[in-house]
Scaffold this motif. Structure first.
Motif, PDB file in Angstrom:
ATOM      1  N   HIS A  40       0.826  -1.207   0.000  1.00  0.00           N
ATOM      2  CA  HIS A  40       0.000   0.000   0.000  1.00  0.00           C
ATOM      3  C   HIS A  40       0.863   1.261   0.000  1.00  0.00           C
ATOM      4  N   ALA A  41       1.978   1.233   0.722  1.00  0.00           N
ATOM      5  CA  ALA A  41       2.841   2.409   0.776  1.00  0.00           C
ATOM      6  C   ALA A  41       3.450   2.712  -0.591  1.00  0.00           C
ATOM      7  N   LEU A  42       3.916   1.688  -1.271  1.00  0.00           N
ATOM      8  CA  LEU A  42       4.516   1.915  -2.588  1.00  0.00           C
ATOM      9  C   LEU A  42       3.480   2.368  -3.608  1.00  0.00           C
ATOM     10  N   VAL A  43       2.291   1.795  -3.542  1.00  0.00           N
ATOM     11  CA  VAL A  43       1.237   2.216  -4.475  1.00  0.00           C
ATOM     12  C   VAL A  43       0.817   3.655  -4.177  1.00  0.00           C
ATOM     13  N   ALA A  44       0.683   3.988  -2.900  1.00  0.00           N
ATOM     14  CA  ALA A  44       0.333   5.368  -2.531  1.00  0.00           C
ATOM     15  C   ALA A  44       1.417   6.339  -2.982  1.00  0.00           C
ATOM     16  N   ALA A  45       2.675   5.933  -2.831  1.00  0.00           N
ATOM     17  CA  ALA A  45       3.784   6.783  -3.266  1.00  0.00           C
ATOM     18  C   ALA A  45       3.760   6.969  -4.782  1.00  0.00           C
ATOM     19  N   ARG A  46       3.469   5.891  -5.501  1.00  0.00           N
ATOM     20  CA  ARG A  46       3.396   5.990  -6.970  1.00  0.00           C
ATOM     21  C   ARG A  46       2.246   6.887  -7.408  1.00  0.00           C
ATOM     22  N   MET A  47       1.161   6.895  -6.656  1.00  0.00           N
ATOM     23  CA  MET A  47       0.035   7.769  -6.977  1.00  0.00           C
ATOM     24  C   MET A  47       0.398   9.237  -6.806  1.00  0.00           C
ATOM     25  N   LEU A  48       1.369   9.514  -5.937  1.00  0.00           N
ATOM     26  CA  LEU A  48       1.841  10.880  -5.757  1.00  0.00           C
ATOM     27  C   LEU A  48       2.792  11.308  -6.861  1.00  0.00           C
ATOM     28  N   GLY A  49       3.197  10.370  -7.684  1.00  0.00           N
ATOM     29  CA  GLY A  49       4.043  10.689  -8.828  1.00  0.00           C
ATOM     30  C   GLY A  49       5.295   9.845  -8.888  1.00  0.00           C
ATOM     31  N   VAL A  50       5.816   9.692 -10.096  1.00  0.00           N
ATOM     32  CA  VAL A  50       7.043   8.918 -10.295  1.00  0.00           C
ATOM     33  C   VAL A  50       8.221   9.522  -9.525  1.00  0.00           C
ATOM     34  N   PRO A  51       8.443  10.846  -9.568  1.00  0.00           N
ATOM     35  CA  PRO A  51       9.551  11.411  -8.788  1.00  0.00           C
ATOM     36  C   PRO A  51       9.428  11.116  -7.296  1.00  0.00           C
ATOM     37  N   PHE A  52       8.187  11.106  -6.801  1.00  0.00           N
ATOM     38  CA  PHE A  52       8.011  10.858  -5.371  1.00  0.00           C
ATOM     39  C   PHE A  52       8.422   9.437  -5.006  1.00  0.00           C
ATOM     40  N   VAL A  53       7.916   8.448  -5.732  1.00  0.00           N
ATOM     41  CA  VAL A  53       8.241   7.070  -5.375  1.00  0.00           C
ATOM     42  C   VAL A  53       9.731   6.798  -5.572  1.00  0.00           C
ATOM     43  N   LEU A  54      10.331   7.404  -6.602  1.00  0.00           N
ATOM     44  CA  LEU A  54      11.768   7.208  -6.808  1.00  0.00           C
ATOM     45  C   LEU A  54      12.582   7.859  -5.696  1.00  0.00           C
ATOM     46  N   SER A  55      12.142   9.028  -5.220  1.00  0.00           N
ATOM     47  CA  SER A  55      12.872   9.687  -4.134  1.00  0.00           C
ATOM     48  C   SER A  55      12.773   8.900  -2.838  1.00  0.00           C
ATOM     49  N   LEU A  56      11.643   8.239  -2.630  1.00  0.00           N
ATOM     50  CA  LEU A  56      11.476   7.391  -1.442  1.00  0.00           C
ATOM     51  C   LEU A  56      12.409   6.192  -1.503  1.00  0.00           C
ATOM     52  N   LEU A  57      12.468   5.545  -2.653  1.00  0.00           N
ATOM     53  CA  LEU A  57      13.387   4.420  -2.824  1.00  0.00           C
ATOM     54  C   LEU A  57      14.834   4.884  -2.745  1.00  0.00           C
ATOM     55  N   LEU A  58      15.086   6.069  -3.309  1.00  0.00           N
ATOM     56  CA  LEU A  58      16.451   6.590  -3.334  1.00  0.00           C
ATOM     57  C   LEU A  58      16.988   6.834  -1.932  1.00  0.00           C
ATOM     58  N   LEU A  59      16.135   7.238  -1.017  1.00  0.00           N
ATOM     59  CA  LEU A  59      16.574   7.457   0.357  1.00  0.00           C
ATOM     60  C   LEU A  59      17.222   6.200   0.925  1.00  0.00           C
ATOM     61  N   VAL A  60      16.570   5.064   0.727  1.00  0.00           N
ATOM     62  CA  VAL A  60      17.088   3.799   1.255  1.00  0.00           C
ATOM     63  C   VAL A  60      18.343   3.379   0.499  1.00  0.00           C
ATOM     64  N   TRP A  61      18.321   3.519  -0.814  1.00  0.00           N
ATOM     65  CA  TRP A  61      19.492   3.139  -1.604  1.00  0.00           C
ATOM     66  C   TRP A  61      20.705   4.001  -1.248  1.00  0.00           C
ATOM     67  N   LEU A  62      20.495   5.305  -1.099  1.00  0.00           N
ATOM     68  CA  LEU A  62      21.610   6.189  -0.755  1.00  0.00           C
ATOM     69  C   LEU A  62      22.173   5.871   0.624  1.00  0.00           C
ATOM     70  N   ALA A  63      21.276   5.604   1.576  1.00  0.00           N
ATOM     71  CA  ALA A  63      21.735   5.251   2.920  1.00  0.00           C
ATOM     72  C   ALA A  63      22.578   3.987   2.883  1.00  0.00           C
ATOM     73  N   ASP A  64      22.164   3.020   2.085  1.00  0.00           N
ATOM     74  CA  ASP A  64      22.884   1.749   1.991  1.00  0.00           C
ATOM     75  C   ASP A  64      24.231   1.929   1.288  1.00  0.00           C
ATOM     76  N   ILE A  65      24.216   2.638   0.156  1.00  0.00           N
ATOM     77  CA  ILE A  65      25.454   2.846  -0.605  1.00  0.00           C
ATOM     78  C   ILE A  65      26.438   3.691   0.197  1.00  0.00           C
ATOM     79  N   GLY A  66      25.917   4.768   0.805  1.00  0.00           N
ATOM     80  CA  GLY A  66      26.780   5.624   1.612  1.00  0.00           C
ATOM     81  C   GLY A  66      27.382   4.882   2.782  1.00  0.00           C
ATOM     82  N   ALA A  67      26.572   4.021   3.408  1.00  0.00           N
ATOM     83  CA  ALA A  67      27.067   3.237   4.542  1.00  0.00           C
ATOM     84  C   ALA A  67      28.162   2.271   4.099  1.00  0.00           C
TER      85      ALA A  67
END
Length: 273
Positions: free
Chosen positions: A125-152
């Motif tokens: 539900h969270a990913l679908v809700a994020a996608r409904m807010l727009g492609v940039p929004f859902v990508l920025s949400l995923l990017l937060l986790v990816w950046l935290a992982d890569i940076g770590a």
């Protein structure tokens, strides 16, 4: 191994990127449901459910997911699911990491079977809700986790000296976690300053909470991305396996790829509510 990882990554990008960028929300939701059901199958295996048990558990999760769509799609409609999942991660997550109970036995096992269904349905539900807010929004949400992982990863390699959770994941360090946090903060600040691809998670939090509380909100999300990662690492360690499955050659299983997202997704949706 590297060749296998690259090939798998290319195939995954070839499937997920076009669906995320161009497909209708319904098609995106169907793809995420497919992912979630396989993650549930791995969850049951890590809890040492034998025989056809993992398949049955995955099917039960699928039925629960379909039934939950009667709530509708969107942040407000799925708020009870987000709240339930967030309560699990905020209370049970740190408790398990600190006390290290045996998760595949007794009451904990039963609890995690039930909690897992809520977690995976809330994730969808969270990913679908994020996608409904727009492609940039859902990508920025995923990017937060990816950046935290890569940076770590890179910060830990370069500066890591103090182990974060040596009994659970010996490779993780405090320096790595702080480095991942810094990368997220820098990218979020740049995105907001440049007004890039808005609306994003970062611009939405800023509009809703202001600068200081947005900093705290992003810090919270980064911290719980680490909790999700460590939680799955503990499940794998107790199950005696390196990966949640071999579904993704060179990358392990589905849970290995989404573990950090599981707590971040419902928490992010609640912060925007």
């Amino acid at each position: 191994m590297l060749k296998t990882r690259v090939i798998t990554a290319i195939i995954l990008l070839a499937v997920f990127l076009p669906v995320t960028l161009f497909a209708p929300v319904g098609a995106f939701g169907a793809l995420i449901a497919f992912v979630v059901v396989f993650a549930a199958w791995e969850w049951a295996r890590l809890l040492k459910l034998g025989g056809a048990g993992p398949v049955i558990y995955a099917l039960v999760t699928a039925v629960a997911l379909v039934a939950s769509t009667r709530l509708g799609a969107g942040i407000e409609q799925a708020r009870p699911l987000f709240q339930a999942a967030a309560i699990f991660w905020v209370i049970a997550g740190p408790f398990v990491l600190l006390r290290k109970p045996t998760l595949s036995q007794g009451a904990w096992r039963s609890f995690l079977f039930l909690a897992g269904i809520v977690i995976f349905v809330a994730c969808w539900h969270a990913l679908v809700a994020a996608r409904m807010l727009g492609v940039p929004f859902v990508l920025s949400l995923l990017l937060l986790v990816w950046l935290a992982d890569i940076g770590a990863y890179f910060s830990g390699k370069a500066f890591g000296k103090h182990k974060l959770a040596p009994a659970i994941s010996p490779g993780k360090t405090w320096e790595g976690a702080i480095g991942g946090w810094l990368v997220v903060m820098i990218v979020a600040a740049a995105a907001v300053f440049l007004h890039a691809f808005e609306p994003t998670l970062y611009s939405a939090l800023l509009a809703h909470w202001g600068a200081v509380r947005t900093l705290l909100a992003l810090t919270l999300l980064v911290a719980f991305s680490v909790v999700g990662d460590l939680f799955e690492s503990m499940m794998k360690r107790q199950a005696g396996v390196k990966d949640s499955s071999g579904l993704l050659p060179g990358h392990g299983g589905v849970l290995d790829r989404i573990d950090a997202l599981l707590p971040v997704l419902p928490l992010a949706m609640l912060l925007l509510g």
